[in-house]
Design an enzyme around this catalytic site. Sequence first.
Site: not given
Length: 480
Positions: A156-157, A334, A340
């Site tokens: 079965s699933t 930046s 930066k």
Amino acid sequence: MTAAILTDTVRMNNNDGTTRIEKDCIGTLPVPANVYWGIHTQRAIENFPISGVPVSHHPELIRAYALVKQACAQANVTLGGITRKQGALIERACKDVYDGMLDDQFPVDVLQGGAGTSTNMNMNEVIANRALEFGGYERGEYTVIHPNDTVNKSQSTNDTYPAAVRLSLIFALRTLIRSVDALSMSFLALSRRTADVVKLGRTQLQDAVPMTFGQEFGAFHTTIASDSRRLSDMIDRLAVVNLGGTAIGTGICADARFRSIVTERLRAVSGISVTSADDAIAATSDMADFVDTSSAVKRLAVHLGKIANDIRLLTSGPQAGLVEIHIPARQAGSSIMPGKINPVIPESVNQSVFTVMGMDTTIAFAAEAGQLQLNAFEPVIAHSLLDGMLILAHAMDTLRTNCVDGITVNARIGLERAENSASLATSLNGYVGYEEAVRLAHKALAEGRSVHDVAVDEGRIRKEILDDVLDPLKLTRLGR
């Protein structure tokens, strides 16, 4: 991938326009002639245009399911439920699925209703049609090999899907643990390189007492290594399956011997020490092992988040922050501030951590929402766990290679801050008492001098004793 893309995938797989007609309990439906899936998969494609993420997004689950179906075929042959020829053809098809040759044949959305039924049906149909092709038959000739009666026999699933999910999580855990161990060893190597480099420890972001950079990084190693052990502990728990329980754990439609035989065969084909659940009914509906696995993954995420935060704080600056460590510059920080550089790698780790914490919450809600003999929400549990582990593995790999392995320490600033910190007065408690040590600390701060120099000037403790007691490096080793 969007739901529209899934539909386009179906069209591409059927670019000649031909179809075959298949039938189920609802009626008939045209299915692209040159795909391996069948009517149940076709309905699922139409029913669940939800996330746009197909089950094939999780190759571990596809491969695990192939092993489950292979073991079931072997058990059914042993018990006479299917012929040796059928079993051999099914095993050949399972091998193709396991090898990833048919990954594009699993288009059903990960967020599917039915407790995984659509994935199981998809697997049954692909294996059946590939097996038919190996036998020289046309796709859809289900009188020879039927997706349900042959490939799904004795199953079965509700027992195959949990078993496949458990195996897939073991596969994913192994990958995750390798990434954890690699990062842990990187911190250990960094700890050894900086074992004698002094710095100032901090509690609540305030000056504490001296330590070494090696001790700080060594703590990261210890923390991550403990997560590796915790994750490893989950493997044995996940290796318990309810195969043979079929619909709700009672074993309806399966030979009573099937359960023990299929478990033994799955152990053989997977190489995992799989065992059978003591109570198949409980195992069919109980999600506790998945919840605990998620908890272990979240625990790792919490630690990674804290470490990423510490790295960002320690590298803050380069002029107005702590600037105690330097991490590799990975990109411009930046679009307006020239020069930066941002700690983008730890930041990406933080975001991975936030994502995993959200997934853990999803898993907890899904596990709690099960009703009676089945939990219908196992697909979102599997998807969240598999994705979460993959995200963290990638996050740790990039943290290690793009950040930790390139960390250097600012030894000058570390020593300077340790030597001049008023917190060194702590080591004088045993000589002058707490209150007097407080006075010396305050005086040192007020005069902008070191505790050592203030204490020498006052002459209550001999200089040679102060030289020894206030040596920052010696203070880091008192516990040895």
